[in-house]
Design a protein around this motif. Structure first.
Motif, short mmCIF file in Angstrom:
data_model
loop_
_atom_site.label_atom_id
_atom_site.label_comp_id
_atom_site.label_asym_id
_atom_site.label_seq_id
_atom_site.Cartn_x
_atom_site.Cartn_y
_atom_site.Cartn_z
N MET A 5 0.84 -1.21 0.00
CA MET A 5 0.00 0.00 0.00
C MET A 5 0.87 1.26 0.00
O MET A 5 0.58 2.23 -0.70
CB MET A 5 -0.93 0.00 1.22
CG MET A 5 -1.95 -1.12 1.21
SD MET A 5 -3.15 -0.97 -0.10
CE MET A 5 -4.05 0.45 0.42
N TYR A 6 1.93 1.23 0.80
CA TYR A 6 2.82 2.38 0.87
C TYR A 6 3.53 2.60 -0.47
O TYR A 6 3.73 3.73 -0.91
CB TYR A 6 3.82 2.20 2.00
CG TYR A 6 4.64 3.43 2.29
CD1 TYR A 6 4.04 4.61 2.73
CD2 TYR A 6 6.01 3.43 2.14
CE1 TYR A 6 4.78 5.74 2.99
CE2 TYR A 6 6.77 4.55 2.40
CZ TYR A 6 6.14 5.71 2.83
OH TYR A 6 6.88 6.84 3.09
N SER A 7 3.89 1.52 -1.14
CA SER A 7 4.52 1.60 -2.44
C SER A 7 3.58 2.29 -3.44
O SER A 7 4.01 3.13 -4.24
CB SER A 7 4.88 0.20 -2.94
OG SER A 7 5.33 0.26 -4.27
N GLY A 8 2.30 1.91 -3.41
CA GLY A 8 1.31 2.55 -4.29
C GLY A 8 1.17 4.03 -4.00
O GLY A 8 1.06 4.86 -4.92
N LEU A 9 1.18 4.38 -2.72
CA LEU A 9 1.09 5.79 -2.34
C LEU A 9 2.30 6.58 -2.83
O LEU A 9 2.16 7.69 -3.38
CB LEU A 9 0.97 5.91 -0.81
CG LEU A 9 0.99 7.33 -0.24
CD1 LEU A 9 -0.32 8.03 -0.56
CD2 LEU A 9 1.24 7.29 1.25
N SER A 14 4.74 10.35 -6.66
CA SER A 14 5.80 10.61 -7.65
C SER A 14 5.20 10.98 -9.00
O SER A 14 5.63 11.96 -9.64
CB SER A 14 6.70 9.39 -7.79
OG SER A 14 7.33 9.10 -6.57
N ILE A 15 4.22 10.22 -9.45
CA ILE A 15 3.60 10.49 -10.75
C ILE A 15 2.87 11.83 -10.74
O ILE A 15 2.97 12.62 -11.69
CB ILE A 15 2.65 9.34 -11.13
CG1 ILE A 15 3.46 8.07 -11.41
CG2 ILE A 15 1.79 9.70 -12.34
CD1 ILE A 15 2.62 6.81 -11.54
N ASN A 16 2.15 12.09 -9.66
CA ASN A 16 1.43 13.36 -9.57
C ASN A 16 2.39 14.54 -9.59
O ASN A 16 2.13 15.55 -10.26
CB ASN A 16 0.57 13.39 -8.31
CG ASN A 16 -0.31 14.61 -8.24
OD1 ASN A 16 -1.05 14.89 -9.19
ND2 ASN A 16 -0.23 15.33 -7.14
N GLN A 33 12.45 5.54 -5.06
CA GLN A 33 13.39 4.49 -4.67
C GLN A 33 13.93 4.70 -3.26
O GLN A 33 14.01 3.76 -2.46
CB GLN A 33 14.54 4.41 -5.67
CG GLN A 33 14.13 3.81 -6.99
CD GLN A 33 15.28 3.76 -7.98
OE1 GLN A 33 16.29 4.45 -7.83
NE2 GLN A 33 15.12 2.94 -9.02
N GLN A 34 14.29 5.95 -2.95
CA GLN A 34 14.84 6.22 -1.62
C GLN A 34 13.78 6.00 -0.54
O GLN A 34 14.05 5.37 0.49
CB GLN A 34 15.38 7.64 -1.54
CG GLN A 34 15.98 7.96 -0.19
CD GLN A 34 16.44 9.41 -0.09
OE1 GLN A 34 16.12 10.23 -0.95
NE2 GLN A 34 17.19 9.72 0.94
N ALA A 35 12.57 6.51 -0.76
CA ALA A 35 11.51 6.37 0.24
C ALA A 35 11.11 4.90 0.42
O ALA A 35 10.89 4.43 1.54
CB ALA A 35 10.30 7.21 -0.15
N TYR A 36 11.02 4.15 -0.69
CA TYR A 36 10.65 2.74 -0.61
C TYR A 36 11.73 1.92 0.11
O TYR A 36 11.41 1.09 0.96
CB TYR A 36 10.41 2.16 -2.01
CG TYR A 36 9.95 0.74 -1.97
CD1 TYR A 36 8.62 0.42 -1.73
CD2 TYR A 36 10.85 -0.31 -2.15
CE1 TYR A 36 8.19 -0.89 -1.68
CE2 TYR A 36 10.44 -1.63 -2.10
CZ TYR A 36 9.10 -1.91 -1.87
OH TYR A 36 8.69 -3.22 -1.82
N GLN A 37 12.98 2.17 -0.22
CA GLN A 37 14.07 1.43 0.44
C GLN A 37 14.10 1.73 1.94
O GLN A 37 14.33 0.83 2.76
CB GLN A 37 15.40 1.77 -0.20
CG GLN A 37 15.57 1.17 -1.57
CD GLN A 37 16.83 1.64 -2.29
OE1 GLN A 37 17.53 2.54 -1.81
NE2 GLN A 37 17.11 1.03 -3.44
#
Length: 94
Positions: A5-9, A14-16, A33-37
């Motif tokens: 869910m966090y990855s989708g957010l 990022s896209i927006n 990438q940084q936030a997901y890692q």
């Protein structure tokens, strides 16, 4: 589930940001990438700590079933010997 869910957010943010022109594609990708890692690392630490603390019911019983280890600091004691008299069989009536 949380990480998905966090990855989708993060992807949506990022896209927006790219679509409104706040950042270019490379900056959006780097942010994602940084936030997901970082989120993955935090979740990995949390889950591994949880499993280390709560090793489960099976682990408790497996540990409890093992014989205790002797303490090297305590001198060995000899167990008391019990002498039992043999019981005589009951007398049979004549």
């Amino acid at each position: 589930m949380h990480l998905a869910m966090y990855s989708g957010l993060l992807a949506a943010a990022s896209i927006n940001s790219m679509l409104v022109g706040d950042v270019d594609e490379e900056a959006a990708r780097a942010f994602y990438q940084q936030a997901y890692q970082h989120a993955y690392a935090r979740l990995l630490i949390l889950v591994s700590a949880f499993y280390r603390i709560h090793s489960g019911r099976d682990s408790y019983f497996r540990t409890a079933a093992q014989p205790p280890r002797p303490n090297p600091l305590t001198p060995a004691r000899k167990l008391p010997q019990h002498h039992h008299r043999r019981r005589r069989p009951p007398r049979q009536p004549d």
